[in-house]
Design a protein around this motif. Sequence first.
Motif, short mmCIF file in Angstrom:
data_model
loop_
_atom_site.label_atom_id
_atom_site.label_comp_id
_atom_site.label_asym_id
_atom_site.label_seq_id
_atom_site.Cartn_x
_atom_site.Cartn_y
_atom_site.Cartn_z
N ASP A 1 10.30 -2.46 33.97
CA ASP A 1 9.75 -3.14 34.82
C ASP A 1 10.71 -2.90 36.20
O ASP A 1 11.86 -3.04 36.16
CB ASP A 1 10.13 -4.50 34.34
N PRO A 2 10.11 -2.54 37.19
CA PRO A 2 10.91 -2.19 38.54
C PRO A 2 11.68 -3.37 39.02
O PRO A 2 12.81 -3.12 39.52
CB PRO A 2 9.86 -1.67 39.35
N ALA A 3 11.08 -4.53 38.80
CA ALA A 3 12.06 -5.76 39.55
C ALA A 3 13.08 -5.99 38.58
O ALA A 3 14.13 -6.40 39.14
CB ALA A 3 10.97 -6.96 39.38
N LYS A 4 13.00 -5.78 37.33
CA LYS A 4 14.21 -6.08 36.45
C LYS A 4 15.25 -4.89 36.78
O LYS A 4 16.39 -5.33 36.58
CB LYS A 4 13.79 -6.10 34.94
N MET A 5 14.73 -3.58 36.78
CA MET A 5 15.54 -2.52 36.87
C MET A 5 16.39 -2.74 38.20
O MET A 5 17.45 -2.51 38.28
CB MET A 5 14.83 -1.30 36.99
N ALA A 6 15.69 -2.89 39.23
CA ALA A 6 16.25 -3.37 40.70
C ALA A 6 17.21 -4.45 40.51
O ALA A 6 18.47 -4.35 41.16
CB ALA A 6 15.20 -3.71 41.95
N ALA A 7 16.92 -5.36 39.69
CA ALA A 7 17.96 -6.71 39.70
C ALA A 7 19.20 -6.20 39.01
O ALA A 7 20.34 -6.60 39.36
CB ALA A 7 17.44 -7.68 38.94
N ARG A 8 19.26 -5.07 38.32
CA ARG A 8 20.22 -4.54 37.40
C ARG A 8 21.12 -3.78 38.11
O ARG A 8 22.17 -3.88 38.11
CB ARG A 8 19.94 -4.00 36.06
N ASN B 1 10.62 2.14 51.60
CA ASN B 1 9.30 1.74 51.47
C ASN B 1 8.34 1.47 50.38
O ASN B 1 7.54 1.13 50.16
CB ASN B 1 8.72 2.51 52.56
N SER B 2 8.90 2.14 49.16
CA SER B 2 8.51 2.13 47.96
C SER B 2 9.39 1.99 46.55
O SER B 2 10.56 2.20 47.05
CB SER B 2 7.31 3.14 47.81
N GLY B 3 8.92 1.94 45.38
CA GLY B 3 9.73 1.77 44.39
C GLY B 3 10.70 0.98 44.15
O GLY B 3 10.94 -0.10 44.81
N PHE B 4 12.00 1.63 43.85
CA PHE B 4 13.10 0.93 43.56
C PHE B 4 13.79 0.44 44.95
O PHE B 4 14.36 -0.71 45.05
CB PHE B 4 14.29 1.64 42.91
N GLY B 5 13.65 1.27 45.92
CA GLY B 5 14.19 0.90 47.20
C GLY B 5 13.64 -0.32 47.80
O GLY B 5 14.11 -1.12 48.35
N ARG B 6 12.17 -0.43 47.75
CA ARG B 6 11.37 -1.51 48.13
C ARG B 6 11.81 -2.85 47.36
O ARG B 6 12.15 -3.73 47.90
CB ARG B 6 10.01 -1.13 48.08
N GLN B 7 11.92 -2.73 45.81
CA GLN B 7 12.46 -3.74 45.08
C GLN B 7 13.79 -4.10 45.46
O GLN B 7 13.79 -5.54 45.65
CB GLN B 7 12.04 -3.39 43.70
N MET B 8 14.58 -3.62 45.62
CA MET B 8 16.04 -3.88 45.75
C MET B 8 15.96 -4.46 47.34
O MET B 8 16.60 -5.70 47.39
CB MET B 8 16.76 -2.77 45.80
N THR B 9 15.37 -3.97 48.15
CA THR B 9 15.46 -4.70 49.41
C THR B 9 14.81 -5.74 49.65
O THR B 9 15.37 -6.79 50.02
CB THR B 9 14.50 -3.63 50.53
N GLU B 10 13.55 -6.17 49.01
CA GLU B 10 13.22 -7.36 48.85
C GLU B 10 13.81 -8.50 48.13
O GLU B 10 14.08 -9.60 48.79
CB GLU B 10 11.89 -7.59 48.15
#
Length: 280
Positions: free
Chosen positions: A221-228, A12-21
Amino acid sequence: MTSRTWFITGVNSGFGRQMTEQLLARGDRVAGTVRRPGSVADLQDAYGEKFWVAHLDLADLPAARGVVDRAFAELGRIDVVVNNAGYGLFGAAEELTDEQVVAQVSTNLLGSVQVVRAALPHLRAQGGGRLIQISSYGGQATNPGASLYHAGKWGIEGFMEGTARDVAPFGIGVTIVEPGGARTEFRFDSLQLAQPMGAYDGTPAAMVRGAKDRSRPPLGDPAKMAARIIDSAAQEPAPLRVVLGSDAYRFVTTALRERLAQIEPQQDLAASTDWTGNPA
């Protein structure tokens, strides 16, 4: 790119949300857990059957096993299991209540352990998969005022590293992710501060009392971190650790060098305690 199915706690938030999206947008399936039902309704509406959601409080260990088993039963193969859910608890050790200590360890350590234990029989049966543990640079380095948070992170890193050796023969890879500060709501929505004691006023431990200060945004940057993190699941062999953020790299490398500098001069002392009599 072959689509995969992911199991991620705390979507629902943070890296989990970014990764899921990011995963859903590229066509992967995601099985996600949330503590607040309805908190990801927008993604459920947008992606339908591609996004499987279950309610889970990681501190409820029997429930964690049940959710993992149900996800595998309903979705079939799950390629990547991500332990992401958790929260921060800051304050000097004696400032924390017994209830705060138990809740922190139950969620950040025991809950993640239970998810892995529940997933392993399924991963072995399907011939492999990947386990990803979201830790922190705080799993290698420490700061004053964060002893219980570090206890959970150091504990889960030891568990995951040991498990990596256990499950490698079954084609199961393990990766521990150690992010630095990121511009998510973790510091504000998921961070708990202890009731301060006057004895710690003006000491290093008191610095964490300003952890929710929005005037000092983190570097990451959480989006970049999620991508990595997503990219790491495709690496062969699985990287045991992935450090994200220049601050995390600095903290981790400094801590490791200091630790080695403390231990290396003790070589003779260590050897002095070896058995020198007749072999038993």
